[in-house]
Design a protein around this motif. Structure first.
Motif, PDB file in Angstrom:
ATOM      1  N   GLY A  23      33.918  43.511  42.076  1.00 32.29           N
ATOM      2  CA  GLY A  23      34.969  42.648  42.609  1.00 32.29           C
ATOM      3  C   GLY A  23      36.266  42.904  41.886  1.00 32.29           C
ATOM      4  O   GLY A  23      36.336  43.669  40.921  1.00 32.29           O
ATOM      5  N   LYS A  24      37.300  42.270  42.360  1.00 33.55           N
ATOM      6  CA  LYS A  24      38.622  42.445  41.767  1.00 33.55           C
ATOM      7  C   LYS A  24      38.750  41.553  40.540  1.00 33.55           C
ATOM      8  O   LYS A  24      38.536  40.353  40.605  1.00 33.55           O
ATOM      9  N   ASP A  25      39.085  42.168  39.432  1.00 31.05           N
ATOM     10  CA  ASP A  25      39.298  41.423  38.199  1.00 31.05           C
ATOM     11  C   ASP A  25      40.784  41.181  37.995  1.00 31.05           C
ATOM     12  O   ASP A  25      41.599  42.067  38.254  1.00 31.05           O
ATOM     13  N   PRO A  26      41.147  40.008  37.503  1.00 35.42           N
ATOM     14  CA  PRO A  26      42.559  39.709  37.292  1.00 35.42           C
ATOM     15  C   PRO A  26      43.258  40.661  36.322  1.00 35.42           C
ATOM     16  O   PRO A  26      44.441  40.883  36.429  1.00 35.42           O
ATOM     17  N   GLY A  27      42.530  41.262  35.392  1.00 34.23           N
ATOM     18  CA  GLY A  27      43.166  42.114  34.394  1.00 34.23           C
ATOM     19  C   GLY A  27      42.953  43.597  34.580  1.00 34.23           C
ATOM     20  O   GLY A  27      43.483  44.396  33.842  1.00 34.23           O
ATOM     21  N   GLY A  28      42.152  43.995  35.541  1.00 32.08           N
ATOM     22  CA  GLY A  28      41.895  45.409  35.747  1.00 32.08           C
ATOM     23  C   GLY A  28      40.764  45.921  34.873  1.00 32.08           C
ATOM     24  O   GLY A  28      40.107  45.181  34.140  1.00 32.08           O
ATOM     25  N   ILE A  29      40.544  47.224  34.936  1.00 31.07           N
ATOM     26  CA  ILE A  29      39.406  47.840  34.253  1.00 31.07           C
ATOM     27  C   ILE A  29      39.563  47.804  32.732  1.00 31.07           C
ATOM     28  O   ILE A  29      38.584  47.638  32.013  1.00 31.07           O
ATOM     29  N   LEU A  30      40.781  47.926  32.227  1.00 34.84           N
ATOM     30  CA  LEU A  30      40.981  47.909  30.775  1.00 34.84           C
ATOM     31  C   LEU A  30      40.574  46.569  30.186  1.00 34.84           C
ATOM     32  O   LEU A  30      39.879  46.504  29.168  1.00 34.84           O
ATOM     33  N   VAL A  31      40.980  45.497  30.837  1.00 32.89           N
ATOM     34  CA  VAL A  31      40.603  44.160  30.366  1.00 32.89           C
ATOM     35  C   VAL A  31      39.092  43.983  30.476  1.00 32.89           C
ATOM     36  O   VAL A  31      38.460  43.399  29.589  1.00 32.89           O
ATOM     37  N   THR A  32      38.493  44.513  31.547  1.00 34.86           N
ATOM     38  CA  THR A  32      37.043  44.415  31.711  1.00 34.86           C
ATOM     39  C   THR A  32      36.323  45.117  30.572  1.00 34.86           C
ATOM     40  O   THR A  32      35.341  44.599  30.036  1.00 34.86           O
ATOM     41  N   LEU A  33      36.798  46.289  30.177  1.00 36.50           N
ATOM     42  CA  LEU A  33      36.174  47.016  29.071  1.00 36.50           C
ATOM     43  C   LEU A  33      36.349  46.261  27.750  1.00 36.50           C
ATOM     44  O   LEU A  33      35.418  46.189  26.939  1.00 36.50           O
ATOM     45  N   LEU A  34      37.503  45.689  27.543  1.00 39.03           N
ATOM     46  CA  LEU A  34      37.716  44.895  26.321  1.00 39.03           C
ATOM     47  C   LEU A  34      36.843  43.641  26.319  1.00 39.03           C
ATOM     48  O   LEU A  34      36.334  43.236  25.271  1.00 39.03           O
ATOM     49  N   LEU A  35      36.666  43.055  27.495  1.00 39.57           N
ATOM     50  CA  LEU A  35      35.753  41.914  27.590  1.00 39.57           C
ATOM     51  C   LEU A  35      34.322  42.346  27.279  1.00 39.57           C
ATOM     52  O   LEU A  35      33.521  41.551  26.792  1.00 39.57           O
ATOM     53  N   GLY A  36      34.001  43.605  27.564  1.00 32.58           N
ATOM     54  CA  GLY A  36      32.684  44.132  27.208  1.00 32.58           C
ATOM     55  C   GLY A  36      32.459  44.146  25.714  1.00 32.58           C
ATOM     56  O   GLY A  36      31.364  43.847  25.234  1.00 32.58           O
ATOM     57  N   VAL A  37      33.496  44.478  24.963  1.00 32.33           N
ATOM     58  CA  VAL A  37      33.389  44.461  23.496  1.00 32.33           C
ATOM     59  C   VAL A  37      33.141  43.026  23.019  1.00 32.33           C
ATOM     60  O   VAL A  37      32.257  42.774  22.199  1.00 32.33           O
ATOM     61  N   VAL A  38      33.890  42.080  23.567  1.00 27.25           N
ATOM     62  CA  VAL A  38      33.695  40.669  23.223  1.00 27.25           C
ATOM     63  C   VAL A  38      32.306  40.215  23.668  1.00 27.25           C
ATOM     64  O   VAL A  38      31.600  39.502  22.949  1.00 27.25           O
ATOM     65  N   GLY A  39      31.905  40.644  24.863  1.00 28.14           N
ATOM     66  CA  GLY A  39      30.590  40.278  25.388  1.00 28.14           C
ATOM     67  C   GLY A  39      29.449  40.810  24.546  1.00 28.14           C
ATOM     68  O   GLY A  39      28.431  40.140  24.368  1.00 28.14           O
ATOM     69  N   ALA A  40      29.602  42.022  24.027  1.00 29.07           N
ATOM     70  CA  ALA A  40      28.565  42.573  23.148  1.00 29.07           C
ATOM     71  C   ALA A  40      28.420  41.710  21.902  1.00 29.07           C
ATOM     72  O   ALA A  40      27.304  41.430  21.437  1.00 29.07           O
TER      73      ALA A  40
END
Length: 90
Positions: A23-40
């Motif tokens: 789906g469409k993320d408000p911040g784009g793929i870069l924010v999604t990847l950074l959220l992955g670091v936080v999520g880990a």
């Protein structure tokens, strides 16, 4: 696991979380990847707190599952919060 390992793991599971929750993320793929670091990190904390298993080894299945679960949770929360702000402001 060192800080570089955490970052690499987070970037990879951020992409996996994006594939699980397309789906469409408000911040784009870069924010999604950074959220992955936080999520880990969140997945490691929750795993340690609930199951007594953290994310201390890079090649452990439990590490990857906890990191993916944490990333999906963080991405879902981010979408809920950022989506609500976009609806309010628009």
């Amino acid at each position: 696991m060192g800080i570089i390992g955490w970052i690499v793991l987070g970037l990879i599971v951020g992409a996996i979380a994006k594939a699980i929750m397309p789906g469409k993320d408000p911040g784009g793929i870069l924010v999604t990847l950074l959220l992955g670091v936080v999520g880990a990190f969140v997945g490691g904390l929750l795993g340690n707190w609930i199951f007594g298993v953290g994310i201390d080894r890079f090649w452990s299945l439990s590490t990857w599952l906890l990191a993916i679960a944490g990333s999906v949770i963080v991405l879902g929360v981010y979408r809920a919060v950022a989506g609500r702000k976009a609806v309010k402001g628009g």
